[in-house]
Design an enzyme around this catalytic site. Structure first.
Site, PDB file in Angstrom:
ATOM      1  N   CYS A 227       8.076  23.503  -1.645  1.00 22.82           N
ATOM      2  CA  CYS A 227       8.967  22.482  -2.200  1.00 22.82           C
ATOM      3  C   CYS A 227       8.919  22.545  -3.729  1.00 22.82           C
ATOM      4  O   CYS A 227       7.842  22.613  -4.326  1.00 22.82           O
ATOM      5  CB  CYS A 227       8.535  21.096  -1.724  1.00 22.82           C
ATOM      6  SG  CYS A 227       9.638  19.804  -2.320  1.00 22.82           S
TER       7      CYS A 227
ATOM      8  N   CYS B 286       5.087  16.427  -6.601  1.00 21.88           N
ATOM      9  CA  CYS B 286       4.374  15.216  -6.149  1.00 21.88           C
ATOM     10  C   CYS B 286       2.872  15.522  -6.044  1.00 21.88           C
ATOM     11  O   CYS B 286       2.463  16.409  -5.272  1.00 21.88           O
ATOM     12  CB  CYS B 286       4.917  14.755  -4.805  1.00 21.88           C
ATOM     13  SG  CYS B 286       6.728  14.727  -4.753  1.00 21.88           S
TER      14      CYS B 286
ATOM     15  N   CYS C 278       0.982  15.987  -2.663  1.00 23.87           N
ATOM     16  CA  CYS C 278       1.607  16.696  -1.543  1.00 23.87           C
ATOM     17  C   CYS C 278       1.152  18.143  -1.379  1.00 23.87           C
ATOM     18  O   CYS C 278       1.275  18.964  -2.297  1.00 23.87           O
ATOM     19  CB  CYS C 278       3.117  16.649  -1.671  1.00 23.87           C
ATOM     20  SG  CYS C 278       3.915  17.326  -0.188  1.00 23.87           S
TER      21      CYS C 278
ATOM     22  N   CYS D  75      10.659  11.847  14.234  1.00 25.92           N
ATOM     23  CA  CYS D  75      10.949  11.912  12.794  1.00 25.92           C
ATOM     24  C   CYS D  75      10.856  13.355  12.311  1.00 25.92           C
ATOM     25  O   CYS D  75       9.798  13.985  12.432  1.00 25.92           O
ATOM     26  CB  CYS D  75       9.931  11.086  12.015  1.00 25.92           C
ATOM     27  SG  CYS D  75       9.768   9.417  12.618  1.00 25.92           S
TER      28      CYS D  75
ATOM     29  N   CYS E   6      14.843   9.965  13.248  1.00 23.91           N
ATOM     30  CA  CYS E   6      14.593   9.680  11.835  1.00 23.91           C
ATOM     31  C   CYS E   6      14.515  11.028  11.115  1.00 23.91           C
ATOM     32  O   CYS E   6      14.046  12.008  11.700  1.00 23.91           O
ATOM     33  CB  CYS E   6      13.274   8.925  11.679  1.00 23.91           C
ATOM     34  SG  CYS E   6      12.845   8.600   9.950  1.00 23.91           S
TER      35      CYS E   6
ATOM     36  N   CYS F  26      13.835   3.554   6.204  1.00 24.12           N
ATOM     37  CA  CYS F  26      12.382   3.625   6.367  1.00 24.12           C
ATOM     38  C   CYS F  26      11.838   3.939   4.979  1.00 24.12           C
ATOM     39  O   CYS F  26      12.083   5.027   4.450  1.00 24.12           O
ATOM     40  CB  CYS F  26      12.024   4.715   7.364  1.00 24.12           C
ATOM     41  SG  CYS F  26      10.242   5.020   7.486  1.00 24.12           S
TER      42      CYS F  26
ATOM     43  N   ARG G 238       4.341   0.262   9.366  1.00 19.59           N
ATOM     44  CA  ARG G 238       3.669   1.375  10.045  1.00 19.59           C
ATOM     45  C   ARG G 238       2.368   1.762   9.369  1.00 19.59           C
ATOM     46  O   ARG G 238       2.332   2.072   8.170  1.00 19.59           O
ATOM     47  CB  ARG G 238       4.579   2.604  10.122  1.00 19.59           C
ATOM     48  CG  ARG G 238       3.921   3.745  10.916  1.00 19.59           C
ATOM     49  CD  ARG G 238       4.848   4.925  11.206  1.00 19.59           C
ATOM     50  NE  ARG G 238       6.080   4.459  11.750  1.00 19.59           N
ATOM     51  CZ  ARG G 238       7.263   4.592  11.155  1.00 19.59           C
ATOM     52  NH1 ARG G 238       7.355   5.249  10.028  1.00 19.59           N
ATOM     53  NH2 ARG G 238       8.344   4.096  11.697  1.00 19.59           N
TER      54      ARG G 238
HETATM   55  N1  SAM Z   1      10.488  15.963   0.720  1.00 18.70           N
HETATM   56  C1  SAM Z   1      10.925  14.701   1.169  1.00 18.70           C
HETATM   57  C2  SAM Z   1      10.543  13.572   0.236  1.00 18.70           C
HETATM   58  O1  SAM Z   1       9.549  13.693  -0.483  1.00 18.70           O
HETATM   59  O2  SAM Z   1      11.225  12.564   0.282  1.00 18.70           O
HETATM   60  C3  SAM Z   1      10.448  14.375   2.565  1.00 18.70           C
HETATM   61  C4  SAM Z   1       9.077  14.811   3.027  1.00 18.70           C
HETATM   62  S1  SAM Z   1       7.688  14.084   2.169  1.00 18.70           S
HETATM   63  C5  SAM Z   1       6.336  15.032   2.766  1.00 18.70           C
HETATM   64  C6  SAM Z   1       7.550  12.496   2.952  1.00 18.70           C
HETATM   65  C7  SAM Z   1       6.481  11.559   2.487  1.00 18.70           C
HETATM   66  O3  SAM Z   1       5.211  11.998   2.928  1.00 18.70           O
HETATM   67  C8  SAM Z   1       6.288  11.378   1.008  1.00 18.70           C
HETATM   68  O4  SAM Z   1       7.223  10.516   0.451  1.00 18.70           O
HETATM   69  C9  SAM Z   1       4.888  10.763   0.948  1.00 18.70           C
HETATM   70  O5  SAM Z   1       4.983   9.355   0.990  1.00 18.70           O
HETATM   71  C10 SAM Z   1       4.233  11.273   2.222  1.00 18.70           C
HETATM   72  N2  SAM Z   1       3.084  12.150   1.921  1.00 18.70           N
HETATM   73  C11 SAM Z   1       3.126  13.430   1.487  1.00 18.70           C
HETATM   74  N3  SAM Z   1       1.887  13.915   1.280  1.00 18.70           N
HETATM   75  C12 SAM Z   1       1.023  12.916   1.588  1.00 18.70           C
HETATM   76  C13 SAM Z   1      -0.395  12.808   1.548  1.00 18.70           C
HETATM   77  N4  SAM Z   1      -1.167  13.810   1.161  1.00 18.70           N
HETATM   78  N5  SAM Z   1      -0.958  11.634   1.936  1.00 18.70           N
HETATM   79  C14 SAM Z   1      -0.173  10.607   2.329  1.00 18.70           C
HETATM   80  N6  SAM Z   1       1.176  10.656   2.380  1.00 18.70           N
HETATM   81  C15 SAM Z   1       1.779  11.796   1.998  1.00 18.70           C
HETATM   82 FE1  SF4 Z   2       8.369  18.009  -1.779  1.00 19.85          FE
HETATM   83 FE2  SF4 Z   2       6.118  17.015  -0.837  1.00 19.85          FE
HETATM   84 FE3  SF4 Z   2       7.311  15.825  -2.881  1.00 19.85          FE
HETATM   85 FE4  SF4 Z   2       8.468  15.736  -0.422  1.00 19.85          FE
HETATM   86  S1  SF4 Z   2       6.528  14.808  -1.038  1.00 19.85           S
HETATM   87  S2  SF4 Z   2       9.466  16.152  -2.387  1.00 19.85           S
HETATM   88  S3  SF4 Z   2       7.826  17.744   0.372  1.00 19.85           S
HETATM   89  S4  SF4 Z   2       6.419  17.909  -2.901  1.00 19.85           S
END
Ligand code: SAM
Ligand code: SF4
Ligand code: DTB
Length: 332
Positions: A55, A59, A62, A99, A130, A190, A262
């Site tokens: 990606c 973040c 992530c 989801c 979802c 959500c 949730r």
């Molecule tokens: N890429 C899209 C986005 O960021 O909107 C969708 C997938 S992203 C993985 C969905 C959510 O997963 C993120 O908004 C975050 O809240 C959660 N998430 C990702 N990594 C995480 C982690 N290590 N611990 C807890 N929640 C996490």
């Molecule tokens: Fe990409 Fe992870 Fe951020 Fe979603 S949470 S936008 S998958 S880096």
């Protein structure tokens, strides 16, 4: 007592809820819960990563960001048949919502068309659907709605003030714009956040205040505990006091009485007793199944046993008529 949901919470009011004695807060939250939801019932959602890794966003929490070396490989968008099979398995295990998560900043047109076909398959099984695909334009949100999508997940993750310390590649306002597009398309929202990223108590209060002061409350509010993944900048984030996690669930329940709250990522590292406190605080939904997107989640057998030990029943699947209506709806 049933009072109309409010959208005008002040920071001081939200902080005052957090400051209540723990037992008072939990009692209040459970009373609100019982006014608006069936007691002792938990909704179960199963996640599937339909497009993993690489990606472009940064973040800090992530494992799927291309910016960090976490060992998560890049995988292309799954085939329709793989998604259908996973959705069937989730349904057989007792989930009522499926989801689909994709590691996109925003979906491309060609991929979105394929994801719409996945949504139709999930709905044809009688499951709620979802998707979480990153930023959407208003037209893309309408396209997903037309395919029969029920919910769109798009988290605010933390307060507007702390957001820049966690994500540099997009703004809080872009998040709010996508949420507005999702709402305008008639999709259910959500939207929640992550706790334990080094945010302050005030950031947690601001996150909940922002969610509760949206023009309409999200139907579903995922409260994630950070999963500290090696290789991400937050791999060594100091753990949050578990009681602060429970308090945040309770305040979410009080502020957004009708939402499904949730208990989301992070359950693998929580004791059964801590999870029970979260249910007492008003959580009424979990992610169910051995995987979240790329990280682990408790075993199905363990979760079933936990719910049974607590006398909690899984939300029943939609009645056959509702399922037939969903199928008719999805197929035109
Ligand atoms: N890429 C899209 C986005 O960021 O909107 C969708 C997938 S992203 C993985 C969905 C959510 O997963 C993120 O908004 C975050 O809240 C959660 N998430 C990702 N990594 C995480 C982690 N290590 N611990 C807890 N929640 C996490
Ligand atoms: Fe990409 Fe992870 Fe951020 Fe979603 S949470 S936008 S998958 S880096
Ligand atoms: C949400 O709030 N939590 C889920 C779902 N929405 C998409 C994702 C949690 C991801 C945890 C890290 C991983 O498994 O990659």
């Amino acid at each position: 007592m049933m009072t109309a949901p409010r959208h005008d919470w002040t920071l001081a009011e939200v902080q005052a809820l957090f400051a209540l004695p723990f037992i008072d807060l939990l009692l209040h939250a459970q009373a609100v819960h019982r006014t608006h939801h069936p007691a002792n019932t938990v909704q179960m959602s199963t996640l599937l990563s339909i497009k993993t890794g690489a990606c472009p966003e940064d973040c800090a929490y992530c494992p799927q960001s291309v910016h960090y070396d976490t060992g998560v490989g890049a995988e292309p968008l799954l085939e329709l048949e793989q998604v259908r099979a996973a959705a069937r398995r989730a349904q057989e295990a007792g989930a009522t919502r499926f989801c689909m998560g994709a590691a996109y900043r925003a979906p491309r047109a060609r991929d979105l068309a394929r994801i719409c076909a996945m949504v139709r398959e999930v709905r044809a099984l009688g499951l709620e659907s979802c998707a979480t695909l990153g930023m959407l334009t208003p037209a893309q949100a309408l396209q997903l709605k037309a395919a029969g999508l029920d919910y769109y997940n798009h988290n605010l993750d933390t307060s507007a003030q702390f957001y820049g310390a966690i994500i540099g590649t997009r703004s809080y306002q872009q998040r709010l714009d996508t949420l507005a597009a999702v709402r305008a398309a008639g999709l259910k929202v959500c939207c929640g956040g992550i706790l334990g990223m080094g945010e302050s108590p005030r950031d947690r209060a601001e996150l909940l205040r922002t969610l509760a002061n949206l023009p309409q409350h999200p139907e579903s509010v995922p409260v994630n505990q950070l999963v500290r993944v090696p290789g991400t900048p937050l791999q060594d984030a100091p753990p949050l006091d578990p009681f602060e996690f429970v308090r945040t669930i309770a305040v979410a329940r009080v502020l957004m009485p009708r939402a499904q709250v949730r208990l989301s990522a992070g359950r693998e590292s929580m004791s059964d007793e801590l999870q029970a406190l979260c249910f007492l605080a008003g959580a009424n939904s979990i992610f169910y199944g051995e995987r979240l997107l790329t990280t682990g989640n408790p075993d199905v057998a363990h979760d079933r046993q936990l719910l049974a030990r607590l006398g909690l029943a899984p939300e029943p699947p939609a009645a056959p008529e509702a399922r037939r209506a969903a199928v008719a709806d999805a197929t035109g």
